[in-house]
Design an enzyme around this catalytic site. Structure first.
Site, PDB file in Angstrom:
ATOM      1  N   GLU A  98      -4.415  -0.918 -13.490  1.00  0.00           N
ATOM      2  CA  GLU A  98      -4.034   0.019 -12.420  1.00  0.00           C
ATOM      3  C   GLU A  98      -4.386   1.450 -12.811  1.00  0.00           C
ATOM      4  O   GLU A  98      -4.105   1.892 -13.935  1.00  0.00           O
ATOM      5  CB  GLU A  98      -2.528  -0.112 -12.198  1.00  0.00           C
ATOM      6  CG  GLU A  98      -2.118  -0.125 -10.753  1.00  0.00           C
ATOM      7  CD  GLU A  98      -2.624  -1.345  -9.989  1.00  0.00           C
ATOM      8  OE1 GLU A  98      -3.660  -1.243  -9.307  1.00  0.00           O
ATOM      9  OE2 GLU A  98      -1.975  -2.397 -10.089  1.00  0.00           O
ATOM     10  N   THR A 153      -7.170   2.520 -13.417  1.00  0.00           N
ATOM     11  CA  THR A 153      -8.259   2.511 -14.397  1.00  0.00           C
ATOM     12  C   THR A 153      -9.617   2.635 -13.704  1.00  0.00           C
ATOM     13  O   THR A 153     -10.596   3.032 -14.336  1.00  0.00           O
ATOM     14  CB  THR A 153      -8.234   1.187 -15.201  1.00  0.00           C
ATOM     15  OG1 THR A 153      -8.028   0.105 -14.280  1.00  0.00           O
ATOM     16  CG2 THR A 153      -7.112   1.189 -16.218  1.00  0.00           C
ATOM     17  N   ASP A 154      -9.678   2.320 -12.404  1.00  0.00           N
ATOM     18  CA  ASP A 154     -11.018   2.280 -11.762  1.00  0.00           C
ATOM     19  C   ASP A 154     -11.697   3.648 -11.737  1.00  0.00           C
ATOM     20  O   ASP A 154     -12.865   3.777 -12.108  1.00  0.00           O
ATOM     21  CB  ASP A 154     -10.985   1.602 -10.380  1.00  0.00           C
ATOM     22  CG  ASP A 154     -10.090   2.233  -9.328  1.00  0.00           C
ATOM     23  OD1 ASP A 154      -9.356   3.184  -9.663  1.00  0.00           O
ATOM     24  OD2 ASP A 154     -10.135   1.767  -8.167  1.00  0.00           O
ATOM     25  N   SER A 202      -9.115  -1.918  18.758  1.00  0.00           N
ATOM     26  CA  SER A 202      -8.395  -2.859  17.900  1.00  0.00           C
ATOM     27  C   SER A 202      -7.458  -3.719  18.718  1.00  0.00           C
ATOM     28  O   SER A 202      -7.170  -3.421  19.883  1.00  0.00           O
ATOM     29  CB  SER A 202      -7.571  -2.085  16.863  1.00  0.00           C
ATOM     30  OG  SER A 202      -6.392  -1.601  17.478  1.00  0.00           O
ATOM     31  N   ALA A 220       1.477  -1.861   2.453  1.00  0.00           N
ATOM     32  CA  ALA A 220       2.107  -2.705   1.433  1.00  0.00           C
ATOM     33  C   ALA A 220       1.363  -2.638   0.101  1.00  0.00           C
ATOM     34  O   ALA A 220       1.712  -3.328  -0.844  1.00  0.00           O
ATOM     35  CB  ALA A 220       2.159  -4.147   1.920  1.00  0.00           C
ATOM     36  N   SER A 234      -4.307  -3.119   0.378  1.00  0.00           N
ATOM     37  CA  SER A 234      -5.650  -2.668   0.768  1.00  0.00           C
ATOM     38  C   SER A 234      -6.087  -3.130   2.153  1.00  0.00           C
ATOM     39  O   SER A 234      -7.189  -3.634   2.336  1.00  0.00           O
ATOM     40  CB  SER A 234      -6.694  -3.106  -0.266  1.00  0.00           C
ATOM     41  OG  SER A 234      -6.446  -2.435  -1.446  1.00  0.00           O
ATOM     42  N   ASP A 243     -10.702  -1.737  -4.720  1.00  0.00           N
ATOM     43  CA  ASP A 243     -10.237  -2.501  -3.562  1.00  0.00           C
ATOM     44  C   ASP A 243     -11.412  -3.111  -2.803  1.00  0.00           C
ATOM     45  O   ASP A 243     -11.390  -4.283  -2.416  1.00  0.00           O
ATOM     46  CB  ASP A 243      -9.417  -1.599  -2.631  1.00  0.00           C
ATOM     47  CG  ASP A 243      -8.289  -0.896  -3.365  1.00  0.00           C
ATOM     48  OD1 ASP A 243      -7.901  -1.374  -4.444  1.00  0.00           O
ATOM     49  OD2 ASP A 243      -7.812   0.133  -2.867  1.00  0.00           O
TER      50      ASP A 243
HETATM   51  C1  GLA Z   1      -5.392   2.336  -4.938  1.00  0.00           C
HETATM   52  C2  GLA Z   1      -6.846   2.758  -4.940  1.00  0.00           C
HETATM   53  C3  GLA Z   1      -7.639   2.013  -5.999  1.00  0.00           C
HETATM   54  C4  GLA Z   1      -6.967   2.097  -7.357  1.00  0.00           C
HETATM   55  C5  GLA Z   1      -5.485   1.735  -7.229  1.00  0.00           C
HETATM   56  C6  GLA Z   1      -4.752   1.940  -8.522  1.00  0.00           C
HETATM   57  O1  GLA Z   1      -5.289   1.000  -4.537  1.00  0.00           O
HETATM   58  O2  GLA Z   1      -7.416   2.525  -3.678  1.00  0.00           O
HETATM   59  O3  GLA Z   1      -8.952   2.547  -6.056  1.00  0.00           O
HETATM   60  O4  GLA Z   1      -7.142   3.351  -7.941  1.00  0.00           O
HETATM   61  O5  GLA Z   1      -4.845   2.498  -6.222  1.00  0.00           O
HETATM   62  O6  GLA Z   1      -5.173   1.038  -9.470  1.00  0.00           O
END
Ligand code: GLA
Length: 396
Positions: free
Chosen positions: A35, A37-38, A69, A131, A134, A180
């Site tokens: 988390e 880390t991206d 939608s 939630a 994503s 995501d």
């Molecule tokens: C959100 C962001 C991701 C990532 C996470 C944390 O979901 O969209 O890119 O940074 O937070 O890991």
């Protein structure tokens, strides 16, 4: 909404007066571990879930993109060639920023928006909004795959993930990373996506949850969050400050053995932010190894350590998430952690099939006793990534 594919096609025809070319679907995601880390060019291990967004898309004979939608009555319409000006003028707002942002971002990556066909897009989604699963990346990925097919762009899925991220960063305004969209586009059944966010090399790692009779229980606290404001950007900035002070271009280049030096160089808060990212990267690598060598039953400690690190070092948890994690553990989960960007959203617990309802009940009871709002609990299954729906699926 959970509109059937045939009902979607009917709604599309009623709204637009003709039938769509096809329907594309893309999943939300749960991050197993890795988390924040991206955007530090580190490692992540998310998986695609069995909650999906669908985009029914038809071709127009002008250069206009129009989005509607199944979940509200609004629509948004722009000349494709004028999307960049609309973005600069701040005219792209609300949920339509996700599909429109993707069309704009495809242009930034080389699609000629002045010559492609116009499109009508109808979006439907079963990914819960807010939630931390994503829902936004699911919309982006379904639309990116659809336009890539219909406009014959030939972009790879890795590139489409970058397109979705660009839409999110520059049109929605959330400074998020690549995780995501990668999970949504690259996911596979009963597997996670092990992604190196520096090289963008992705490998599918079997999770073996079905064989180990394990479920992933999602505990949605229903505390809403937005990554376009506040804490997320602050954490990102702290990581950049920490990396610069360490003489590194990103925290990817700082390892666990550098932490003593980081402790001497950095103020306490920045040090703890750095320590989370550095140890979390290591936990992702350890998780991949444990999965290969021992299987998912051995993941408990890594999940728990990840949560503690987010709670105490990165400080992105909230009391509801902490209670969800502690209660799930106490009621028999093998491991549990908050998932996603934090400040709200959901926790996940790895739970033996037989204990799922017991754990869910324990969490609901604990929330009621603490005076928290009622959480929503449900299981998710690691599933396949974005795809065009087949004719058989559309008829079914
Ligand atoms: C959100 C962001 C991701 C990532 C996470 C944390 O979901 O969209 O890119 O940074 O937070 O890991």
């Amino acid at each position: 909404m959970n509109t059937s594919a045939s009902a979607m096609i009917t709604q599309f025809a009623e709204t637009n007066g003709y039938s769509p070319e096809g329907v594309w679907s893309a999943p939300g995601r749960v991050n197993l571990i890795g988390e924040h880390t991206d955007y530090n060019e580190g490692f992540v291990l998310p998986f695609a879930i069995d909650r999906r967004t669908r985009a029914a898309v038809g071709l127009r004979n002008d250069g206009v993109i129009r989005v509607t939608s199944t979940f509200d009555n609004t629509s948004a319409e722009f000349e494709l060639a004028a999307l960049d000006a609309a973005r600069t003028a701040g005219e792209i707002v609300g949920w339509s920023a996700y599909p429109l942002g993707v069309a704009w971002a495809l242009g930034e990556h080389g699609a000629d928006l002045a010559s492609v066909t116009g499109v009508d897009i109808l979006i439907d989604s079963t990914v819960p909004v807010g939630a931390g699963l994503s829902s936004s990346a699911a919309i982006e990925s379904s639309v990116a795959l659809a336009l890539n097919d219909l406009w014959n762009l030939g972009f790879s899925r890795e590139k489409l993930a970058q397109v979705g991220q660009l839409a999110e960063n520059d049109v929605v305004g959330a400074p998020t990373g690549i995780m995501d969209q990668s999970a949504s586009l690259l996911g596979a059944t009963d597997s996670a996506v092990f992604l190196d966010c520096r090289s963008l090399e992705a490998n599918v790692v079997p999770l073996g949850l079905a064989a180990a009779e394990l479920s992933i229980l999602v505990i949605d606290t229903r505390v809403s969050h937005s990554h376009a404001t506040g804490g997320y950007a602050e954490r990102r900035a702290a990581c950049e400050t920490g990396a610069a002070a360490m003489g590194a271009s990103s925290l990817r280049d700082v390892s666990v053995s550098d932490l003593d030096r980081a402790h001497e160089l950095l103020d306490d808060v920045t040090y703890r932010r750095v320590r989370h990212v550095v140890t979390e990267n290591q936990r992702v690598l350890d998780t991949v190894r444990v999965l290969r060598e021992e299987g998912p039953l051995a993941l408990g400690a890594l999940l728990d350590e990840s949560h503690v690190s987010m709670r105490d070092d990165f400080e992105i948890s909230i009391p509801e998430l902490d209670l969800a994690v502690e209660t799930a553990r106490g009621a028999g989960a093998i491991g549990a952690r908050m998932t996603g960007g934090g400040f709200g959203g959901a926790a996940i617990a790895l739970v033996p099939h037989a204990l799922v309802s017991e754990v869910a009940t324990a969490v609901r009871t604990a929330f009621a006793e603490a005076g928290f709002g009622e959480p929503v609990t449900f299981t998710v299954t690691p599933s396949r990534g974005a795809e065009r729906m087949s004719t058989a699926e559309l008829d079914g």
